[in-house]
Motif scaffolding. Structure first.
Motif, PDB file in Angstrom:
ATOM      1  N   UNK A  78       0.968  -1.231  -0.015  1.00  0.00           N
ATOM      2  CA  UNK A  78       0.027  -0.008   0.082  1.00  0.00           C
ATOM      3  C   UNK A  78       0.750   1.201  -0.051  1.00  0.00           C
ATOM      4  N   UNK A  79       1.839   1.304   1.031  1.00  0.00           N
ATOM      5  CA  UNK A  79       2.827   2.540   1.081  1.00  0.00           C
ATOM      6  C   UNK A  79       3.633   2.483  -0.490  1.00  0.00           C
TER       7      UNK A  79
ATOM      8  N   UNK B 116      10.226  10.027  -3.573  1.00  0.00           N
ATOM      9  CA  UNK B 116      11.054   9.865  -2.313  1.00  0.00           C
ATOM     10  C   UNK B 116      10.725   8.713  -1.457  1.00  0.00           C
ATOM     11  N   UNK B 117       9.657   8.106  -1.786  1.00  0.00           N
ATOM     12  CA  UNK B 117       9.215   7.127  -0.927  1.00  0.00           C
ATOM     13  C   UNK B 117       7.999   7.314   0.347  1.00  0.00           C
ATOM     14  N   UNK B 118       7.827   8.557   0.240  1.00  0.00           N
ATOM     15  CA  UNK B 118       6.668   8.752   1.220  1.00  0.00           C
ATOM     16  C   UNK B 118       5.432   8.991   0.685  1.00  0.00           C
ATOM     17  N   UNK B 119       4.184   8.195   1.743  1.00  0.00           N
ATOM     18  CA  UNK B 119       3.156   8.484   1.319  1.00  0.00           C
ATOM     19  C   UNK B 119       2.080   8.728   2.011  1.00  0.00           C
ATOM     20  N   UNK B 120       1.179   9.609   1.845  1.00  0.00           N
ATOM     21  CA  UNK B 120       0.016  10.127   2.664  1.00  0.00           C
ATOM     22  C   UNK B 120      -0.778   8.867   3.334  1.00  0.00           C
ATOM     23  N   UNK B 121      -0.941   9.040   4.369  1.00  0.00           N
ATOM     24  CA  UNK B 121      -1.742   7.864   5.192  1.00  0.00           C
ATOM     25  C   UNK B 121      -3.041   7.497   4.574  1.00  0.00           C
ATOM     26  N   UNK B 122      -3.678   8.592   4.231  1.00  0.00           N
ATOM     27  CA  UNK B 122      -5.135   8.350   3.501  1.00  0.00           C
ATOM     28  C   UNK B 122      -5.181   7.394   2.341  1.00  0.00           C
ATOM     29  N   UNK B 123      -4.463   7.627   1.369  1.00  0.00           N
ATOM     30  CA  UNK B 123      -4.609   6.896   0.457  1.00  0.00           C
ATOM     31  C   UNK B 123      -3.729   5.293   0.548  1.00  0.00           C
ATOM     32  N   UNK B 124      -2.917   5.264   1.668  1.00  0.00           N
ATOM     33  CA  UNK B 124      -2.354   3.992   2.137  1.00  0.00           C
ATOM     34  C   UNK B 124      -3.539   3.222   2.587  1.00  0.00           C
ATOM     35  N   UNK B 125      -4.356   3.820   3.559  1.00  0.00           N
ATOM     36  CA  UNK B 125      -5.483   2.896   4.276  1.00  0.00           C
ATOM     37  C   UNK B 125      -6.681   2.644   3.082  1.00  0.00           C
TER      38      UNK B 125
ATOM     39  N   UNK C  62      -5.198   3.599  11.971  1.00  0.00           N
ATOM     40  CA  UNK C  62      -4.107   2.696  11.011  1.00  0.00           C
ATOM     41  C   UNK C  62      -2.542   3.295  11.373  1.00  0.00           C
ATOM     42  N   UNK C  63      -2.696   4.543  11.691  1.00  0.00           N
ATOM     43  CA  UNK C  63      -1.351   5.215  11.872  1.00  0.00           C
ATOM     44  C   UNK C  63      -0.762   4.563  13.271  1.00  0.00           C
ATOM     45  N   UNK C  64      -1.458   4.386  14.154  1.00  0.00           N
ATOM     46  CA  UNK C  64      -0.806   3.668  15.238  1.00  0.00           C
ATOM     47  C   UNK C  64      -0.376   2.294  15.156  1.00  0.00           C
ATOM     48  N   UNK C  65      -1.278   1.726  14.270  1.00  0.00           N
ATOM     49  CA  UNK C  65      -0.857   0.076  14.052  1.00  0.00           C
ATOM     50  C   UNK C  65       0.587   0.217  13.173  1.00  0.00           C
ATOM     51  N   UNK C  66       0.602   0.991  12.062  1.00  0.00           N
ATOM     52  CA  UNK C  66       1.709   1.008  11.291  1.00  0.00           C
ATOM     53  C   UNK C  66       2.968   1.372  12.186  1.00  0.00           C
ATOM     54  N   UNK C  67       2.811   2.370  12.962  1.00  0.00           N
ATOM     55  CA  UNK C  67       3.964   2.755  13.796  1.00  0.00           C
ATOM     56  C   UNK C  67       4.357   1.804  14.863  1.00  0.00           C
ATOM     57  N   UNK C  68       3.486   0.905  15.357  1.00  0.00           N
ATOM     58  CA  UNK C  68       3.604  -0.100  16.224  1.00  0.00           C
ATOM     59  C   UNK C  68       4.592  -1.231  15.692  1.00  0.00           C
ATOM     60  N   UNK C  69       4.551  -1.339  14.334  1.00  0.00           N
ATOM     61  CA  UNK C  69       5.536  -2.317  13.632  1.00  0.00           C
ATOM     62  C   UNK C  69       6.899  -2.010  13.711  1.00  0.00           C
TER      63      UNK C  69
ATOM     64  N   UNK D 248      -2.824  19.092   9.710  1.00  0.00           N
ATOM     65  CA  UNK D 248      -1.799  18.233   9.660  1.00  0.00           C
ATOM     66  C   UNK D 248      -2.003  16.778   8.981  1.00  0.00           C
ATOM     67  N   UNK D 249      -1.295  16.388   8.386  1.00  0.00           N
ATOM     68  CA  UNK D 249      -1.127  15.255   7.612  1.00  0.00           C
ATOM     69  C   UNK D 249      -0.266  14.194   7.940  1.00  0.00           C
ATOM     70  N   UNK D 250      -0.460  12.766   7.999  1.00  0.00           N
ATOM     71  CA  UNK D 250       0.665  11.980   8.451  1.00  0.00           C
ATOM     72  C   UNK D 250       1.041  11.177   7.289  1.00  0.00           C
ATOM     73  N   UNK D 251       2.223  11.238   7.018  1.00  0.00           N
ATOM     74  CA  UNK D 251       3.100  10.401   5.704  1.00  0.00           C
ATOM     75  C   UNK D 251       3.965   9.355   6.423  1.00  0.00           C
TER      76      UNK D 251
END
Length: 246
Positions: free
Chosen positions: A177-178, A185-194, A214-221, A237-240
């Protein structure tokens, strides 16, 4: 309000627990308005007593279906016939099928063929074919936990970093998904990832792993970089997210 999706909610009382009702309706409200709410079963049977006590409170229409033959579930047929009748009215944008029974697999596929969205709700024992036939499938165990609002219970359900890393299916899903949503640069906005993850896996839900977001789950990995950026006028703000291997 006019643009809010109109949903038909059909519940198989023989294969769903009354304890989920508050969490179920709250979850459905995220996707649209429940314009029709029907529940099917043989209401002469004592095992449906828990459902009978809450139907009026939530304005759910009970549909009586007698068991004509011992050992045969005629409730499924009644629900399927009603679903097709509602489909042909053209008044709905989607269906919510509440059951853990694989008999509704073909129904879900048929509704999707007509261009409508299908949300499935069932226990984790639900057969994979029914889960895959829905656009999105929510396991009802997470709805019961949310309804309990027990922080200790939620904490116990959280998968540890090591457990998440060992879940190859999950990690590959996140990485794909990412990769699909990332820039050069390899960065992806969290919304389209979800969005990608939901489309690629009908049953994906962070709550299945004990995380509300979703952000909490990805961060926990611990396998991905997370970055919060200001957007627009700086008030939002947006999470990448980026795969650490990149």
């Amino acid at each position: 309000m006019e643009n809010t999706p109109k949903l038909a909610v059909l519940i198989d009382a023989d294969n769903a627990q009354a304890a989920i009702i508050d969490g179920l309706l709250a979850e459905i409200a995220k996707y649209g308005t429940a314009n029709a709410k029907r529940i099917y079963g043989d209401w002469t049977q004592p095992q449906l007593r828990s459902w009978k006590e809450i139907l009026l409170q939530h304005s759910i229409q009970p549909i009586q279906q007698f068991g004509y033959t011992r050992g045969k579930n005629s409730t499924d047929s009644a629900l399927i016939i009603d679903a097709m009748d509602l489909l042909y009215t053209g008044k709905f944008d989607g269906f919510c099928l509440v059951s853990s029974d694989s008999d509704f697999t073909k129904l879900a596929a048929r509704i999707r063929e007509a261009g409508l969205v299908v949300y499935g709700f069932g226990e984790k024992k639900t057969p994979e074919p029914f889960v895959a036939a829905c656009d999105k499938f929510i396991f009802t165990e997470v709805l019961q936990v949310e309804d309990e609002k027990d922080e200790k219970t939620t904490a116990r359900r959280k998968k540890s970093t090591n457990q998440l890393k060992q879940d190859t299916k999950l990690i590959n899903l996140i990485r794909n998904a990412v990769d699909a949503a990332s820039d050069e640069s390899g960065w992806a906005h969290l919304a389209p990832v979800g969005s990608y993850m939901s489309k690629a896996s009908a049953e994906f839900d962070p709550r299945n792993y004990g995380y509300n977001k979703l952000g909490e789950l990805i961060s926990a990995t611990k396998l991905f970089d997370m970055e919060e950026r200001k957007i627009g006028d700086g008030q939002s703000k947006a999470i990448y997210v980026r795969d650490k291997r990149k």
